[in-house]
Design a protein around this motif. Structure first.
Motif, PDB file in Angstrom:
ATOM      1  N   PHE A  58     -15.179  21.331 -19.197  1.00  0.00           N
ATOM      2  CA  PHE A  58     -16.005  22.527 -18.905  1.00  0.00           C
ATOM      3  C   PHE A  58     -15.308  23.816 -19.304  1.00  0.00           C
ATOM      4  O   PHE A  58     -15.947  24.649 -19.926  1.00  0.00           O
ATOM      5  N   VAL A  59     -13.910  24.027 -19.021  1.00  0.00           N
ATOM      6  CA  VAL A  59     -13.483  25.275 -19.294  1.00  0.00           C
ATOM      7  C   VAL A  59     -13.299  25.316 -20.825  1.00  0.00           C
ATOM      8  O   VAL A  59     -13.584  26.291 -21.650  1.00  0.00           O
ATOM      9  N   GLY A  60     -13.048  24.247 -21.524  1.00  0.00           N
ATOM     10  CA  GLY A  60     -12.994  24.111 -23.107  1.00  0.00           C
ATOM     11  C   GLY A  60     -14.472  24.373 -23.704  1.00  0.00           C
ATOM     12  O   GLY A  60     -14.669  25.197 -24.590  1.00  0.00           O
ATOM     13  N   GLN A  61     -15.492  24.156 -22.957  1.00  0.00           N
ATOM     14  CA  GLN A  61     -16.759  24.235 -23.694  1.00  0.00           C
ATOM     15  C   GLN A  61     -16.909  25.799 -23.372  1.00  0.00           C
ATOM     16  O   GLN A  61     -17.586  26.596 -24.510  1.00  0.00           O
ATOM     17  N   ALA A  62     -16.556  26.482 -22.227  1.00  0.00           N
ATOM     18  CA  ALA A  62     -16.859  27.849 -22.173  1.00  0.00           C
ATOM     19  C   ALA A  62     -16.145  28.732 -23.116  1.00  0.00           C
ATOM     20  O   ALA A  62     -16.380  29.384 -23.770  1.00  0.00           O
ATOM     21  N   ILE A  63     -14.614  28.083 -23.291  1.00  0.00           N
ATOM     22  CA  ILE A  63     -13.888  29.027 -24.244  1.00  0.00           C
ATOM     23  C   ILE A  63     -14.641  28.774 -25.926  1.00  0.00           C
ATOM     24  O   ILE A  63     -14.597  29.819 -26.600  1.00  0.00           O
ATOM     25  N   SER A  64     -15.323  27.515 -26.278  1.00  0.00           N
ATOM     26  CA  SER A  64     -15.961  27.383 -27.443  1.00  0.00           C
ATOM     27  C   SER A  64     -17.150  28.354 -27.350  1.00  0.00           C
ATOM     28  O   SER A  64     -17.605  28.459 -28.679  1.00  0.00           O
ATOM     29  N   GLN A  65     -17.625  28.789 -26.290  1.00  0.00           N
ATOM     30  CA  GLN A  65     -18.865  29.788 -26.295  1.00  0.00           C
ATOM     31  C   GLN A  65     -18.404  31.156 -26.393  1.00  0.00           C
ATOM     32  O   GLN A  65     -19.016  32.064 -26.880  1.00  0.00           O
ATOM     33  N   TRP A  66     -16.873  31.454 -25.927  1.00  0.00           N
ATOM     34  CA  TRP A  66     -16.596  32.836 -25.858  1.00  0.00           C
ATOM     35  C   TRP A  66     -16.058  33.060 -27.327  1.00  0.00           C
ATOM     36  O   TRP A  66     -16.012  34.234 -27.853  1.00  0.00           O
ATOM     37  N   PHE A  67     -15.572  31.929 -28.076  1.00  0.00           N
ATOM     38  CA  PHE A  67     -14.750  32.200 -29.220  1.00  0.00           C
ATOM     39  C   PHE A  67     -14.836  30.996 -30.095  1.00  0.00           C
ATOM     40  O   PHE A  67     -15.426  30.118 -29.662  1.00  0.00           O
ATOM     41  N   SER A  68     -14.417  31.199 -31.267  1.00  0.00           N
ATOM     42  CA  SER A  68     -14.626  30.122 -32.260  1.00  0.00           C
ATOM     43  C   SER A  68     -13.450  29.277 -32.014  1.00  0.00           C
ATOM     44  O   SER A  68     -12.208  29.683 -31.620  1.00  0.00           O
ATOM     45  N   THR A  69     -13.660  27.888 -32.188  1.00  0.00           N
ATOM     46  CA  THR A  69     -12.409  27.065 -31.633  1.00  0.00           C
ATOM     47  C   THR A  69     -11.359  27.188 -32.632  1.00  0.00           C
ATOM     48  O   THR A  69     -10.343  26.797 -32.497  1.00  0.00           O
ATOM     49  N   LYS A  70     -11.954  27.473 -33.975  1.00  0.00           N
ATOM     50  CA  LYS A  70     -10.912  27.896 -34.993  1.00  0.00           C
ATOM     51  C   LYS A  70      -9.785  28.602 -34.351  1.00  0.00           C
ATOM     52  O   LYS A  70      -8.561  28.724 -35.239  1.00  0.00           O
ATOM     53  N   ASP A  71     -10.071  29.723 -33.764  1.00  0.00           N
ATOM     54  CA  ASP A  71      -9.084  30.689 -33.294  1.00  0.00           C
ATOM     55  C   ASP A  71      -8.458  30.465 -32.111  1.00  0.00           C
ATOM     56  O   ASP A  71      -7.420  31.082 -31.564  1.00  0.00           O
ATOM     57  N   LEU A  72      -8.720  29.071 -31.530  1.00  0.00           N
ATOM     58  CA  LEU A  72      -7.813  28.837 -30.219  1.00  0.00           C
ATOM     59  C   LEU A  72      -6.453  28.297 -30.727  1.00  0.00           C
ATOM     60  O   LEU A  72      -6.336  27.291 -31.568  1.00  0.00           O
ATOM     61  N   VAL A  73      -5.456  28.659 -30.289  1.00  0.00           N
ATOM     62  CA  VAL A  73      -4.228  28.099 -30.489  1.00  0.00           C
ATOM     63  C   VAL A  73      -3.531  27.567 -29.429  1.00  0.00           C
ATOM     64  O   VAL A  73      -2.552  26.660 -29.702  1.00  0.00           O
ATOM     65  N   LYS A  74      -3.867  27.933 -28.403  1.00  0.00           N
ATOM     66  CA  LYS A  74      -3.133  27.235 -27.377  1.00  0.00           C
ATOM     67  C   LYS A  74      -3.999  27.199 -26.006  1.00  0.00           C
ATOM     68  O   LYS A  74      -4.831  28.230 -25.595  1.00  0.00           O
ATOM     69  N   PHE A  75      -4.053  26.000 -25.327  1.00  0.00           N
ATOM     70  CA  PHE A  75      -4.908  25.725 -24.113  1.00  0.00           C
ATOM     71  C   PHE A  75      -4.182  25.218 -22.900  1.00  0.00           C
ATOM     72  O   PHE A  75      -3.992  23.742 -23.213  1.00  0.00           O
ATOM     73  N   SER A  76      -3.657  25.665 -22.061  1.00  0.00           N
ATOM     74  CA  SER A  76      -2.877  24.856 -20.730  1.00  0.00           C
ATOM     75  C   SER A  76      -3.823  24.997 -19.404  1.00  0.00           C
ATOM     76  O   SER A  76      -4.264  26.113 -19.235  1.00  0.00           O
ATOM     77  N   THR A  77      -3.559  23.727 -18.707  1.00  0.00           N
ATOM     78  CA  THR A  77      -4.515  23.935 -17.673  1.00  0.00           C
ATOM     79  C   THR A  77      -3.543  23.269 -16.356  1.00  0.00           C
ATOM     80  O   THR A  77      -3.017  22.127 -16.664  1.00  0.00           O
TER      81      THR A  77
END
Lengths: 127, 136
Positions: A58-77
Protein backbone atom coordinates in the motif's frame (compact mmCIF):
# COMPACT_ATOMS: atom_id res chain seq x y z
CA UNK A 1 8.50 20.26 -3.34
CA UNK A 2 10.17 21.28 -0.09
CA UNK A 3 11.05 19.82 3.30
CA UNK A 4 7.82 19.51 5.31
CA UNK A 5 5.65 18.95 2.24
CA UNK A 6 2.80 16.52 3.03
CA UNK A 7 1.67 14.14 0.29
CA UNK A 8 -1.96 13.48 -0.44
CA UNK A 9 -2.94 10.49 1.75
CA UNK A 10 -3.94 7.22 0.06
CA UNK A 11 -7.07 5.69 1.58
CA UNK A 12 -7.34 1.94 0.99
CA UNK A 13 -10.46 -0.20 1.09
CA UNK A 14 -11.09 -2.46 4.09
CA UNK A 15 -8.80 -5.51 4.06
CA UNK A 16 -10.71 -8.77 3.54
CA UNK A 17 -9.85 -12.44 4.01
CA UNK A 18 -10.25 -12.88 0.24
CA UNK A 19 -7.69 -10.16 -0.36
CA UNK A 20 -5.17 -12.06 1.80
CA UNK A 21 -5.78 -15.22 -0.23
CA UNK A 22 -5.35 -13.23 -3.42
CA UNK A 23 -2.18 -11.58 -2.09
CA UNK A 24 -0.76 -14.97 -1.09
CA UNK A 25 -1.26 -16.20 -4.64
CA UNK A 26 0.12 -13.05 -6.25
CA UNK A 27 3.20 -12.83 -4.04
CA UNK A 28 3.92 -16.51 -3.50
CA UNK A 29 3.95 -16.06 0.29
CA UNK A 30 1.81 -18.99 1.37
CA UNK A 31 2.54 -18.95 5.09
CA UNK A 32 -0.86 -20.13 6.42
CA UNK A 33 -0.79 -17.59 9.28
CA UNK A 34 -2.15 -15.21 6.63
CA UNK A 35 -4.87 -17.39 5.16
CA UNK A 36 -5.84 -20.34 7.37
CA UNK A 37 -7.70 -19.25 10.52
CA UNK A 38 -7.19 -22.45 12.64
CA UNK A 39 -3.45 -22.41 11.83
CA UNK A 40 -3.16 -18.74 12.80
CA UNK A 41 -5.11 -19.40 15.99
CA UNK A 42 -2.86 -22.27 16.99
CA UNK A 43 0.11 -19.95 16.35
CA UNK A 44 -1.33 -17.75 19.11
CA UNK A 45 -2.23 -14.90 16.78
CA UNK A 46 -5.97 -14.93 17.49
CA UNK A 47 -6.78 -15.23 13.78
CA UNK A 48 -5.09 -14.48 10.48
CA UNK A 49 -2.87 -11.45 10.04
CA UNK A 50 -2.19 -9.59 6.80
CA UNK A 51 1.14 -10.06 5.07
CA UNK A 52 3.42 -7.22 6.14
CA UNK A 53 4.37 -6.90 2.49
CA UNK A 54 0.74 -6.22 1.54
CA UNK A 55 0.78 -3.20 3.85
CA UNK A 56 4.20 -2.19 2.50
CA UNK A 57 2.57 -2.65 -0.90
CA UNK A 58 0.00 0.00 0.00
CA UNK A 59 2.87 2.34 0.88
CA UNK A 60 4.56 1.45 -2.42
CA UNK A 61 1.36 2.24 -4.31
CA UNK A 62 1.20 5.61 -2.56
CA UNK A 63 4.83 6.38 -3.43
CA UNK A 64 4.15 5.48 -7.06
CA UNK A 65 1.26 7.98 -7.02
CA UNK A 66 3.38 10.69 -5.42
CA UNK A 67 6.44 10.18 -7.65
CA UNK A 68 7.59 8.31 -10.74
CA UNK A 69 8.89 4.90 -9.65
CA UNK A 70 11.90 5.55 -11.91
CA UNK A 71 13.08 8.13 -9.38
CA UNK A 72 12.71 5.83 -6.34
CA UNK A 73 16.16 4.78 -5.14
CA UNK A 74 15.56 3.37 -1.67
CA UNK A 75 12.52 2.13 0.27
CA UNK A 76 12.95 0.74 3.79
CA UNK A 77 10.16 -0.43 6.02
CA UNK A 78 9.77 -1.55 9.61
CA UNK A 79 6.75 -3.66 10.42
CA UNK A 80 5.38 -2.33 13.70
CA UNK A 81 1.96 -3.86 14.36
CA UNK A 82 -0.14 -6.69 12.99
CA UNK A 83 -2.92 -5.85 10.54
CA UNK A 84 -6.09 -7.91 10.33
CA UNK A 85 -9.02 -8.34 7.97
CA UNK A 86 -11.61 -5.65 8.69
CA UNK A 87 -9.05 -2.90 9.13
CA UNK A 88 -8.88 0.12 6.84
CA UNK A 89 -5.46 1.50 6.10
CA UNK A 90 -4.44 5.01 5.15
CA UNK A 91 -0.96 5.85 3.90
CA UNK A 92 0.39 9.27 4.72
CA UNK A 93 3.81 10.74 4.15
CA UNK A 94 5.99 13.80 3.95
CA UNK A 95 9.36 15.11 2.86
CA UNK A 96 11.66 15.20 5.88
CA UNK A 97 15.05 16.16 4.47
CA UNK A 98 16.83 16.96 1.25
CA UNK A 99 20.33 16.55 -0.11
CA UNK A 100 21.68 17.99 -3.33
CA UNK A 101 20.49 14.95 -5.24
CA UNK A 102 17.66 13.45 -3.22
CA UNK A 103 14.43 14.03 -1.34
CA UNK A 104 14.41 12.01 1.89
CA UNK A 105 10.83 11.14 2.74
CA UNK A 106 8.89 9.10 5.23
CA UNK A 107 5.54 7.39 5.10
CA UNK A 108 3.42 5.37 7.45
CA UNK A 109 0.42 3.11 7.14
CA UNK A 110 -2.14 3.65 9.90
CA UNK A 111 -5.54 2.18 10.70
CA UNK A 112 -8.66 4.17 11.51
CA UNK A 113 -7.66 4.42 15.18
CA UNK A 114 -4.32 5.90 14.12
CA UNK A 115 -2.30 2.79 15.05
CA UNK A 116 0.92 2.73 13.02
CA UNK A 117 1.26 -0.59 11.16
CA UNK A 118 4.38 0.10 9.14
CA UNK A 119 6.85 2.93 9.06
CA UNK A 120 8.84 3.55 5.89
CA UNK A 121 11.58 5.84 4.77
CA UNK A 122 12.29 6.35 1.11
CA UNK A 123 14.55 8.40 -1.11
CA UNK A 124 13.72 10.05 -4.41
CA UNK A 125 16.17 11.22 -7.02
CA UNK A 126 15.70 14.92 -7.73
CA UNK A 127 14.99 15.71 -11.36
CA UNK B 1 23.82 -17.19 20.60
CA UNK B 2 23.95 -20.89 19.85
CA UNK B 3 26.67 -22.11 17.49
CA UNK B 4 23.90 -23.50 15.28
CA UNK B 5 22.77 -19.96 14.48
CA UNK B 6 26.23 -18.57 13.91
CA UNK B 7 26.94 -21.29 11.37
CA UNK B 8 24.15 -19.92 9.18
CA UNK B 9 25.96 -16.62 8.56
CA UNK B 10 27.37 -16.62 5.04
CA UNK B 11 25.11 -19.46 3.94
CA UNK B 12 24.20 -18.99 0.27
CA UNK B 13 20.73 -19.45 -1.15
CA UNK B 14 20.20 -21.28 -4.43
CA UNK B 15 20.65 -18.95 -7.41
CA UNK B 16 17.60 -18.77 -9.65
CA UNK B 17 16.14 -16.94 -12.64
CA UNK B 18 12.94 -14.97 -12.79
CA UNK B 19 11.36 -13.40 -15.85
CA UNK B 20 9.22 -10.31 -15.19
CA UNK B 21 5.90 -11.05 -16.86
CA UNK B 22 3.05 -8.57 -17.28
CA UNK B 23 0.58 -11.08 -15.86
CA UNK B 24 2.47 -11.22 -12.56
CA UNK B 25 2.66 -7.42 -12.42
CA UNK B 26 -1.08 -7.18 -12.92
CA UNK B 27 -1.79 -9.91 -10.37
CA UNK B 28 0.19 -8.05 -7.69
CA UNK B 29 -1.54 -4.75 -8.52
CA UNK B 30 -4.95 -6.42 -8.20
CA UNK B 31 -4.01 -8.02 -4.87
CA UNK B 32 -2.86 -4.66 -3.50
CA UNK B 33 -5.99 -3.01 -4.88
CA UNK B 34 -4.13 -0.72 -7.27
CA UNK B 35 -6.59 -0.29 -10.10
CA UNK B 36 -4.79 2.32 -12.17
CA UNK B 37 -4.77 1.62 -15.89
CA UNK B 38 -0.99 1.31 -16.11
CA UNK B 39 -1.00 -1.21 -13.23
CA UNK B 40 -3.79 -3.30 -14.71
CA UNK B 41 -2.00 -3.45 -18.06
CA UNK B 42 0.98 -4.94 -16.24
CA UNK B 43 3.19 -2.08 -17.35
CA UNK B 44 4.09 -0.64 -13.95
CA UNK B 45 6.65 -2.43 -11.79
CA UNK B 46 5.34 -1.54 -8.33
CA UNK B 47 7.96 -0.77 -5.65
CA UNK B 48 7.18 -4.00 -3.79
CA UNK B 49 7.25 -6.26 -6.87
CA UNK B 50 10.67 -7.60 -5.75
CA UNK B 51 8.83 -9.58 -3.05
CA UNK B 52 7.23 -11.65 -5.81
CA UNK B 53 10.69 -12.36 -7.20
CA UNK B 54 11.86 -13.32 -3.69
CA UNK B 55 9.10 -15.85 -3.10
CA UNK B 56 9.03 -17.34 -6.57
CA UNK B 57 12.61 -18.42 -6.02
CA UNK B 58 11.40 -20.60 -3.21
CA UNK B 59 9.55 -23.05 -5.39
CA UNK B 60 12.06 -25.77 -4.70
CA UNK B 61 13.56 -24.90 -1.33
CA UNK B 62 11.95 -22.44 1.04
CA UNK B 63 13.86 -20.17 3.34
CA UNK B 64 12.04 -21.82 6.23
CA UNK B 65 13.41 -25.21 5.25
CA UNK B 66 16.90 -23.88 4.68
CA UNK B 67 17.05 -22.08 8.02
CA UNK B 68 14.92 -24.63 9.87
CA UNK B 69 12.29 -22.05 10.85
CA UNK B 70 8.89 -22.76 12.38
CA UNK B 71 6.29 -20.96 10.24
CA UNK B 72 4.04 -20.38 13.24
CA UNK B 73 6.83 -18.41 14.92
CA UNK B 74 8.09 -16.39 11.95
CA UNK B 75 7.51 -12.66 11.50
CA UNK B 76 8.77 -10.17 8.94
CA UNK B 77 10.62 -7.48 10.86
CA UNK B 78 11.98 -5.16 8.20
CA UNK B 79 12.29 -4.96 4.44
CA UNK B 80 14.61 -2.68 2.53
CA UNK B 81 15.01 -2.26 -1.22
CA UNK B 82 17.73 -0.32 -3.00
CA UNK B 83 16.79 0.33 -6.61
CA UNK B 84 20.00 0.58 -8.59
CA UNK B 85 18.55 0.23 -12.08
CA UNK B 86 15.25 -0.01 -13.89
CA UNK B 87 13.16 -3.20 -13.93
CA UNK B 88 10.77 -3.67 -16.85
CA UNK B 89 8.37 -6.33 -18.12
CA UNK B 90 10.33 -8.88 -20.14
CA UNK B 91 13.50 -8.57 -18.06
CA UNK B 92 15.17 -11.81 -17.07
CA UNK B 93 16.62 -11.57 -13.58
CA UNK B 94 19.23 -13.75 -11.94
CA UNK B 95 18.88 -13.73 -8.18
CA UNK B 96 21.56 -14.62 -5.67
CA UNK B 97 21.11 -14.56 -1.92
CA UNK B 98 23.13 -14.91 1.23
CA UNK B 99 22.42 -14.98 4.95
CA UNK B 100 24.21 -11.76 5.85
CA UNK B 101 23.79 -11.84 9.61
CA UNK B 102 22.07 -13.76 12.39
CA UNK B 103 21.65 -12.64 15.99
CA UNK B 104 19.48 -13.20 19.04
CA UNK B 105 17.76 -10.37 20.88
CA UNK B 106 14.91 -10.36 23.41
CA UNK B 107 14.20 -14.10 23.00
CA UNK B 108 13.98 -13.82 19.24
CA UNK B 109 16.34 -14.84 16.44
CA UNK B 110 16.94 -12.28 13.70
CA UNK B 111 18.03 -13.33 10.22
CA UNK B 112 19.23 -10.71 7.72
CA UNK B 113 18.91 -12.01 4.17
CA UNK B 114 20.50 -10.08 1.33
CA UNK B 115 19.52 -10.70 -2.29
CA UNK B 116 20.89 -9.20 -5.48
CA UNK B 117 18.91 -9.04 -8.70
CA UNK B 118 20.99 -8.86 -11.90
CA UNK B 119 19.27 -8.34 -15.26
CA UNK B 120 19.99 -9.94 -18.65
CA UNK B 121 22.56 -7.21 -19.39
CA UNK B 122 24.57 -7.99 -16.29
CA UNK B 123 23.41 -4.86 -14.43
CA UNK B 124 22.58 -5.14 -10.73
CA UNK B 125 19.14 -3.57 -10.59
CA UNK B 126 18.13 -4.24 -7.02
CA UNK B 127 19.48 -5.13 -3.59
CA UNK B 128 16.95 -6.47 -1.11
CA UNK B 129 17.52 -6.88 2.62
CA UNK B 130 14.93 -8.78 4.64
CA UNK B 131 14.88 -9.14 8.40
CA UNK B 132 13.10 -12.32 9.36
CA UNK B 133 12.32 -12.86 13.04
CA UNK B 134 11.68 -16.21 14.70
CA UNK B 135 10.06 -15.98 18.12
CA UNK B 136 11.40 -18.55 20.62
Amino acid sequence: MEVGYQFEPLHKEEITHSQLVRYAGASGDFNPIHTVVPFAESAGLGGVIAHGMLVKGFVGQAISQWFSTKDLVKFSTRFRAMTRPGEKITVQGSVVEETEERWICQAEAVNEAGEVKVKSSFEIKKR
Amino acid sequence: MSTGLQEKVGMKLDTYNFKIEKGKLKELALAIGDLREESLKGELVLPTFPTVVDFMGEETSTLEDLLGLNLQKVLHGEQEYEYLGEMKPGDDLTVTGVIENVYTKASMDFYIIKKEFVNQNGETVLISRSTIIERH
